[in-house]
Enzyme design. Structure first.
Site, PDB file in Angstrom:
ATOM      1  N   GLU A   1       3.744  19.061   3.078  1.00 20.54           N
ATOM      2  CA  GLU A   1       4.757  18.127   2.562  1.00 20.54           C
ATOM      3  C   GLU A   1       5.005  18.387   1.073  1.00 20.54           C
ATOM      4  O   GLU A   1       6.149  18.434   0.605  1.00 20.54           O
ATOM      5  CB  GLU A   1       4.293  16.680   2.773  1.00 20.54           C
ATOM      6  CG  GLU A   1       5.258  15.674   2.170  1.00 20.54           C
ATOM      7  CD  GLU A   1       4.824  14.207   2.330  1.00 20.54           C
ATOM      8  OE1 GLU A   1       3.792  13.951   2.971  1.00 20.54           O
ATOM      9  OE2 GLU A   1       5.546  13.345   1.804  1.00 20.54           O
TER      10      GLU A   1
ATOM     11  N   HIS B   1      27.228  19.451 -19.287  1.00 22.03           N
ATOM     12  CA  HIS B   1      28.540  19.145 -18.696  1.00 22.03           C
ATOM     13  C   HIS B   1      29.299  18.077 -19.483  1.00 22.03           C
ATOM     14  O   HIS B   1      30.459  17.782 -19.175  1.00 22.03           O
ATOM     15  CB  HIS B   1      28.394  18.672 -17.239  1.00 22.03           C
ATOM     16  CG  HIS B   1      28.233  19.790 -16.259  1.00 22.03           C
ATOM     17  ND1 HIS B   1      27.067  20.505 -16.118  1.00 22.03           N
ATOM     18  CD2 HIS B   1      29.115  20.348 -15.390  1.00 22.03           C
ATOM     19  CE1 HIS B   1      27.229  21.427 -15.184  1.00 22.03           C
ATOM     20  NE2 HIS B   1      28.466  21.363 -14.733  1.00 22.03           N
TER      21      HIS B   1
ATOM     22  N   ALA C   1       0.830  -1.209   0.000  1.00 20.06           N
ATOM     23  CA  ALA C   1       0.000   0.000   0.000  1.00 20.06           C
ATOM     24  C   ALA C   1       0.861   1.254   0.000  1.00 20.06           C
ATOM     25  O   ALA C   1       1.480   1.586   1.006  1.00 20.06           O
ATOM     26  CB  ALA C   1      -0.923   0.007   1.227  1.00 20.06           C
ATOM     27  N   GLY C   2       0.911   1.902  -1.174  1.00 20.97           N
ATOM     28  CA  GLY C   2       1.664   3.160  -1.286  1.00 20.97           C
ATOM     29  C   GLY C   2       0.703   4.285  -1.600  1.00 20.97           C
ATOM     30  O   GLY C   2       0.152   4.925  -0.701  1.00 20.97           O
TER      31      GLY C   2
ATOM     32  N   GLY D   1       3.363  11.451  -2.947  1.00 25.73           N
ATOM     33  CA  GLY D   1       2.235  11.460  -3.892  1.00 25.73           C
ATOM     34  C   GLY D   1       2.815  11.591  -5.296  1.00 25.73           C
ATOM     35  O   GLY D   1       3.412  12.613  -5.633  1.00 25.73           O
TER      36      GLY D   1
ATOM     37  N   GLY E   1      30.930  14.697 -20.712  1.00 26.72           N
ATOM     38  CA  GLY E   1      31.413  13.517 -19.971  1.00 26.72           C
ATOM     39  C   GLY E   1      31.551  13.806 -18.487  1.00 26.72           C
ATOM     40  O   GLY E   1      31.289  12.930 -17.641  1.00 26.72           O
TER      41      GLY E   1
HETATM   42  C1  LIG Z   1      13.370   7.284  -1.381  1.00 25.40           C
HETATM   43  C2  LIG Z   1      11.971   7.175  -0.881  1.00 25.40           C
HETATM   44  C3  LIG Z   1      11.649   7.716   0.366  1.00 25.40           C
HETATM   45  C4  LIG Z   1      10.352   7.578   0.871  1.00 25.40           C
HETATM   46  N1  LIG Z   1      10.066   8.043   2.147  1.00 25.40           N
HETATM   47  C5  LIG Z   1       8.869   7.724   2.698  1.00 25.40           C
HETATM   48  C6  LIG Z   1       8.603   8.005   4.080  1.00 25.40           C
HETATM   49  O1  LIG Z   1       9.442   8.594   4.785  1.00 25.40           O
HETATM   50  N2  LIG Z   1       7.414   7.625   4.608  1.00 25.40           N
HETATM   51  C7  LIG Z   1       6.452   6.964   3.858  1.00 25.40           C
HETATM   52  O2  LIG Z   1       5.411   6.647   4.401  1.00 25.40           O
HETATM   53  N3  LIG Z   1       6.669   6.713   2.550  1.00 25.40           N
HETATM   54  C8  LIG Z   1       7.850   7.055   1.957  1.00 25.40           C
HETATM   55  N4  LIG Z   1       8.073   6.762   0.630  1.00 25.40           N
HETATM   56  C9  LIG Z   1       7.039   6.086  -0.137  1.00 25.40           C
HETATM   57  C10 LIG Z   1       6.406   6.908  -1.239  1.00 25.40           C
HETATM   58  O3  LIG Z   1       5.537   7.857  -0.696  1.00 25.40           O
HETATM   59  C11 LIG Z   1       5.712   5.917  -2.190  1.00 25.40           C
HETATM   60  O4  LIG Z   1       6.723   5.208  -2.879  1.00 25.40           O
HETATM   61  C12 LIG Z   1       4.777   6.584  -3.159  1.00 25.40           C
HETATM   62  O5  LIG Z   1       3.662   7.135  -2.493  1.00 25.40           O
HETATM   63  C13 LIG Z   1       4.263   5.609  -4.246  1.00 25.40           C
HETATM   64  O6  LIG Z   1       3.762   4.447  -3.661  1.00 25.40           O
HETATM   65  P1  LIG Z   1       4.270   3.000  -4.182  1.00 25.40           P
HETATM   66  O7  LIG Z   1       5.746   3.032  -4.249  1.00 25.40           O
HETATM   67  O8  LIG Z   1       3.635   1.959  -3.366  1.00 25.40           O
HETATM   68  O9  LIG Z   1       3.748   2.895  -5.665  1.00 25.40           O
HETATM   69  P2  LIG Z   1       2.291   2.418  -6.109  1.00 25.40           P
HETATM   70  O10 LIG Z   1       1.250   3.123  -5.341  1.00 25.40           O
HETATM   71  O11 LIG Z   1       2.245   0.943  -6.150  1.00 25.40           O
HETATM   72  O12 LIG Z   1       2.266   2.974  -7.613  1.00 25.40           O
HETATM   73  C14 LIG Z   1       2.982   2.361  -8.679  1.00 25.40           C
HETATM   74  C15 LIG Z   1       2.748   3.207  -9.926  1.00 25.40           C
HETATM   75  O13 LIG Z   1       1.351   3.241 -10.240  1.00 25.40           O
HETATM   76  C16 LIG Z   1       0.900   4.575 -10.262  1.00 25.40           C
HETATM   77  N5  LIG Z   1      -0.478   4.618  -9.743  1.00 25.40           N
HETATM   78  C17 LIG Z   1      -0.915   4.258  -8.520  1.00 25.40           C
HETATM   79  N6  LIG Z   1      -2.228   4.500  -8.408  1.00 25.40           N
HETATM   80  C18 LIG Z   1      -2.629   5.023  -9.599  1.00 25.40           C
HETATM   81  C19 LIG Z   1      -3.879   5.479 -10.111  1.00 25.40           C
HETATM   82  N7  LIG Z   1      -4.991   5.478  -9.357  1.00 25.40           N
HETATM   83  N8  LIG Z   1      -3.914   5.939 -11.377  1.00 25.40           N
HETATM   84  C20 LIG Z   1      -2.791   5.984 -12.151  1.00 25.40           C
HETATM   85  N9  LIG Z   1      -1.586   5.571 -11.713  1.00 25.40           N
HETATM   86  C21 LIG Z   1      -1.505   5.100 -10.459  1.00 25.40           C
HETATM   87  C22 LIG Z   1       1.859   5.342  -9.389  1.00 25.40           C
HETATM   88  O14 LIG Z   1       1.865   6.734  -9.688  1.00 25.40           O
HETATM   89  C23 LIG Z   1       3.168   4.663  -9.740  1.00 25.40           C
HETATM   90  O15 LIG Z   1       3.664   5.195 -10.944  1.00 25.40           O
HETATM   91  C24 LIG Z   1       9.357   6.939   0.091  1.00 25.40           C
HETATM   92  C25 LIG Z   1       9.675   6.433  -1.185  1.00 25.40           C
HETATM   93  C26 LIG Z   1      10.957   6.533  -1.659  1.00 25.40           C
HETATM   94  C27 LIG Z   1      11.273   5.930  -3.003  1.00 25.40           C
END
Ligand SMILES: Cc1cc2nc3c(=O)[nH]c(=O)nc-3n(C[C@H](O)[C@H](O)[C@H](O)COP(=O)(O)OP(=O)(O)OC[C@H]3O[C@@H](n4cnc5c(N)ncnc54)[C@H](O)[C@@H]3O)c2cc1C
Length: 381
Positions: A244, A340, A134-135, A366, A342
């Protein structure tokens, strides 16, 4: 490219100078080493605290500077000068996503126990929302908190959490009803106690930052660590999203400005075919386009910021600022890298890192697609 533009005043510009001086002296000289070692330097927290930079927007009673979001905005812009997106990310996670929910929703006791030490640089915070399953779709999170005598027992896993290995406390989203979802998620402040374990993740950019998975195995969290209302964690998530995303937009504005200045200087100094690179129309025009892109990113972000500090609820403007600046920043960094030649591909040259670091913007806080979904709703589509 001037930045003395409303909403900033002379007072903010003085703060900007002092932050720059501190970063140039204390942080930037070590950035390469921290990045090479893929190590977040915990020692920066007490140093930042001594300058008042962990509490710019927080009240003086808690050890903050009694400023507001505009003071913090200056800090967000200037962190690009550290020259390590990873270091800026670790600091940013502490001041812009982990501690604000405690400030807004915390009890007096929680403010004293968590926010005051965080402002003093004695403890490090993280915000734990994202999970392996869940992202973007936060409502689908599975980490659960079961009611027991005197508190909760938490089980589950978070991932991609900034400061995830070193954080002393994790502001954690948990399911407090069987169904979870919009009225079944709560926030607990979880201390790094028995049952909490973390593992560091390797990644494309932000090498100095500590991005980690965090597992919770039968972790007891006492009653008094519930943050905000039970089952109403979504309110807490929503309350800080605007800041944020603005903070990320401001970070991109600062990074784009700096990258443009450095690349223009490089193009004036480096010669090819008997003249400076900037003497070639293609390069000159590219730099002109990049200046326009950096300036438009600044305008859209400052407009959202002005509305935000005026107390409006500028969902549309903040969402547009986040969407436009993150992609624009990555594209600008890639163009600067190209200018820049190489050298741009070499580890020792700043732009190699800046380009990798900028790739996170369209994903974190987001993603671009989610920003477009929000805009679709706001625009009545
Ligand atoms: C370096 C790094 C630091 C982070 N730090 C934190 C942190 O401190 N705390 C925290 O809680 N999280 C953190 N995150 C998590 C970050 O917020 C999530 O990676 C991000 O919200 C995307 O979620 P996901 O990776 O699960 O991708 P997913 O939700 O699985 O999405 C995968 C792809 O599908 C697309 N997608 C998803 N839903 C839809 C839709 N309805 N319509 C069209 N496209 C869609 C997305 O845009 C993405 O391109 C971090 C991530 C990274 C990489």
């Amino acid at each position: 490219m001037t930045h003395l533009t409303p909403p900033f005043t002379d007072e903010h510009e003085e703060l900007r100078e002092s932050i720059r001086g501190f970063i140039d002296r204390e942080l930037a000289p070590h950035a390469q080493q921290w990045e090479d070692e893929c190590r977040f330097p915990d020692e920066v927290f007490p140093k930042l605290a001594a300058q008042g930079l962990l509490g710019l927007k927080y009240p003086t009673e808690l050890g903050g500077q009694g400023g507001d979001y505009l003071h913090e905005a200056v800090m967000c812009e200037e962190m690009a000068r550290i020259g390590s997106g990873g270091t800026a990310a670790g600091i940013g996670a502490h001041i812009n996503i982990a501690t604000p929910p405690i400030w807004k929703f915390g009890s007096d006791e929680q403010l004293q126990r968590y926010l005051a030490p965080a402002i003093r640089g004695e403890s490090i915070g993280a915000l734990g929302i994202t999970e392996p399953g869940a992202g973007s779709d936060v409502a689908g999170l599975r980490t659960s908190a079961e009611r027991v005598d005197g508190g909760w027992v938490v089980n589950g896993e978070k991932t991609y959490i900034t400061n995830g290995v070193r954080a002393h406390f994790i502001v954690t989203a948990v399911k407090t009803t069987r169904e979870g979802g919009h009225h079944g998620i709560s926030f607990l402040i979880v201390d790094r106690t028995e049952g909490v374990s973390s593992a560091k993740l390797d990644k494309l950019g932000w090498h100095a930052s500590d991005t980690a998975t965090i597992a919770f195995e039968d972790v007891f969290v006492p009653e008094e660590n519930l943050l905000g209302e039970l089952h109403e964690g979504f309110k807490l998530i929503m309350a800080n999203f605007q800041w944020e995303r603005l903070a990320m937009a401001l970070g991109a504005v600062g990074a784009m400005r700096l990258a443009w200045e450095r690349t223009a200087e490089f193009a004036r100094e480096r010669s090819a075919f008997g003249r400076p690179l900037s003497g070639h129309q293609v390069i000159r025009h590219r730099l002109a386009d990049l200046a326009a892109s950096a300036y438009s990113a600044q305008c859209v972000t400052y407009d959202a910021l002005r509305r935000f500090v005026a107390g409006e609820d500028p969902l549309r403007e903040v969402t547009m600022a986040k969407l436009l600046t993150q992609r624009a920043s990555f594209e600008l960094m890639d163009a600067c890298l190209q200018i820049h030649g190489g050298a741009g591909y070499m580890r020792e040259v700043w732009v190699e890192r800046a380009a990798r670091d900028a790739r996170l913007g369209p994903i974190g806080g987001g993603s671009d697609e989610i920003m477009r979904e929000i805009l679709g709703r706001v625009l009545g589509l």
